[in-house]
Motif scaffolding. Structure first.
Motif, PDB file in Angstrom:
ATOM      1  N   LYS A 199       0.836  -1.196   0.000  1.00 30.62           N
ATOM      2  CA  LYS A 199       0.000   0.000   0.000  1.00 30.62           C
ATOM      3  C   LYS A 199       0.873   1.249   0.000  1.00 30.62           C
ATOM      4  CE  LYS A 199      -4.142  -2.001   0.702  1.00 30.62           C
ATOM      5  NZ  LYS A 199      -5.343  -1.797  -0.130  1.00 30.62           N
ATOM      6  N   LYS A 211      -3.932   0.402  -8.206  1.00 25.03           N
ATOM      7  CA  LYS A 211      -5.313   0.807  -7.977  1.00 25.03           C
ATOM      8  C   LYS A 211      -5.352   2.038  -7.077  1.00 25.03           C
ATOM      9  CE  LYS A 211      -7.263  -3.812  -8.569  1.00 25.03           C
ATOM     10  NZ  LYS A 211      -8.033  -4.919  -7.956  1.00 25.03           N
ATOM     11  N   CYS A 212      -6.143   3.016  -7.494  1.00 27.18           N
ATOM     12  CA  CYS A 212      -6.234   4.281  -6.769  1.00 27.18           C
ATOM     13  C   CYS A 212      -7.567   4.387  -6.037  1.00 27.18           C
ATOM     14  CB  CYS A 212      -6.081   5.450  -7.748  1.00 27.18           C
ATOM     15  SG  CYS A 212      -6.312   7.067  -6.986  1.00 27.18           S
ATOM     16  N   ASP A 213      -7.491   4.626  -4.745  1.00 32.32           N
ATOM     17  CA  ASP A 213      -8.683   4.852  -3.941  1.00 32.32           C
ATOM     18  C   ASP A 213      -8.787   6.357  -3.705  1.00 32.32           C
ATOM     19  OD1 ASP A 213     -10.839   4.777  -2.287  1.00 32.32           O
ATOM     20  OD2 ASP A 213      -9.805   3.849  -0.587  1.00 32.32           O
ATOM     21  N   GLY A 223      -9.721   0.639 -12.406  1.00 29.40           N
ATOM     22  CA  GLY A 223      -9.166   0.922 -11.089  1.00 29.40           C
ATOM     23  C   GLY A 223      -7.672   1.172 -11.074  1.00 29.40           C
ATOM     24  N   CYS A 229      -2.301   9.947  -7.987  1.00 24.83           N
ATOM     25  CA  CYS A 229      -3.462   9.505  -7.221  1.00 24.83           C
ATOM     26  C   CYS A 229      -3.624  10.394  -5.993  1.00 24.83           C
ATOM     27  CB  CYS A 229      -3.286   8.047  -6.805  1.00 24.83           C
ATOM     28  SG  CYS A 229      -4.570   7.426  -5.709  1.00 24.83           S
TER      29      CYS A 229
END
Length: 408
Positions: A199, A211-213, A223, A229
């Motif tokens: 992470k 993957k970008c939150d 994703g 990001c």
């Protein structure tokens, strides 16, 4: 003695090439097969213990340096070979033996051509590459002991004053007041300026390859964010992270000051630094020049350099091949560029010291006799070959970095 001061005049396999009577003396001594094995303990020279110590010290330095350079080339062959393998190259293209830099030159040049061809075939994709220069370390305990054994002990003053162009770093069992660097590939819970296998909290500015939150400034497909990001990025073993990594970092991992340091602490420790290292050149005052040169060369096997932090991101229309190239480069390019930007430079300085030492050994050689003249001549010639080998290795490393615009 002109032959000793000018090593190119000396033919390693034909010692009579030494000028005049010196050539006859060296030939009568039977050459110096000990430079092949590194066994100098049983050698006996004229002139007493001090002269014998100086000659043996010089020979040990030259032999140690030659061995380290061969190991460096083997490492470069392996790194370039791994990159080539990851890119689908055949075994024969990647097979070579270390020797004079030619093995590394063959493999790395072939890999560089493969990288260039892949970039040309994926012209719509562009690689953005950032490289932070590596830190190199000189082990102070080794140097201090070596200088003492050489007859030039380090006395008085602080270690910081002897560390030229750098700072003292090492193990800190208490509070690290500066920064703490964890070895590349190790577990990281700090700032990773390379690839993060886990992470990555990019802190609203990091480049994400997973993957970008959050918000993605760039192409976001299924994703996967190929830009910046604004949030948390799960780089999934291939993304380039410029924020906090919770996982494994392919480069060095910097922890915040005040944290318990399991790696190398620089910038101060609340307790005494253990296994101290100098990030510059360790040159204490009042030590003899010949001891400094010898110990610097002998210490080449003990010197270490971190792999540089490398961040690579594919921009534009990145095909599967382009992404494959990015992933392969992110894994192996740091070890390749370490030769060009770190190890190669350190070893070049050590070789220069041995060459200078050879020129200054002429008076000692005359006192020590024919065997010493023969061995010093061979060691001097080896320093010339070593210098050429380093140059070839550095250029081989640079060819791969240059193919993706990561020349440092």
């Amino acid at each position: 003695m002109v032959g000793l001061a000018s090593p190119m005049l000396v033919n390693c396999g034909s010692l009579p090439a030494l000028p005049g009577p010196l050539g006859d003396v060296a030939a009568a001594a039977g050459g110096c097969p000990e430079m092949e094995s590194g066994s100098f303990a049983d050698l006996k020279f004229q002139g007493g213990a001090e002269v014998e110590g100086k000659v043996k010290g010089f020979l040990e330095a030259a032999f140690s340096l030659d061995k380290v350079i061969t190991e460096m080339e083997a490492s470069l062959i392996a790194s370039c070979g791994q990159l080539g393998k990851d890119l689908g190259m055949g075994e024969e293209e990647l097979k070579a033996e270390a020797g004079g830099g030619k093995g590394a030159e063959k493999v790395c040049t072939a890999v560089s051509a493969k990288v260039s061809a892949m970039l040309k075939a994926n012209a719509e994709a562009q690689l953005a590459v950032e490289v932070d220069p590596p830190k190199c370390y000189v082990p102070i305990d080794f140097m201090t002991k070596c200088l003492g054994d050489c007859g030039s002990p380090v006395t008085g003053g602080k270690l910081e004053a002897s560390c030229k162009g750098g700072e003292i770093a090492g193990k800190c069992d208490a509070e690290c007041k500066g920064s703490c660097a964890v070895e590349a590939g190790g577990s990281c819970t700090g700032t990773c300026k390379a690839s993060c296998e886990g992470k990555c909290d990019a802190g609203f500015s990091g480049t994400c390859g997973g993957k970008c939150d959050g918000k993605c400034d760039g192409k976001n497909s299924k994703g996967t964010c190929a830009g910046k990001c604004e949030g948390k990025c799960d780089a999934s073993a291939s993304g380039s992270c410029t924020g906090t990594c919770d996982g494994k970092c392919s480069g060095s991992c910097e922890l915040k000051a005040g944290a318990k340091c399991e790696g190398t602490c620089s910038g101060g420790c609340s307790a005494e630094i253990k296994e101290p290292k100098c990030t510059g050149d360790f040159e204490p005052p009042n030590v003899s020049i010949d001891c400094q040169l010898q110990c610097t060369a002998k210490g080449a096997a003990e010197f270490t350099c971190d792999a540089p932090n490398v961040r690579i991101v594919a921009k534009g229309k990145a095909s599967a091949d382009a992404q494959k190239l990015v992933a392969a480069l992110q894994t192996t390019l740091p070890a390749i560029l370490k030769i060009q930007l770190g190890t190669g430079k350190k070893l070049a300085a050590s070789v220069a010291g041995v060459a200078k030492g050879a020129a200054e050994m002429k008076d000692v050689a005359l006192k020590a006799g024919g065997k010493a003249i023969a061995c010093i001549a061979v060691a001097a010639e080896a320093s010339v070959s070593a210098s050429a080998s380093i140059d070839v290795n550095v250029k081989a490393s640079a060819s791969v970095g240059g193919s993706v615009g990561a020349g440092g």
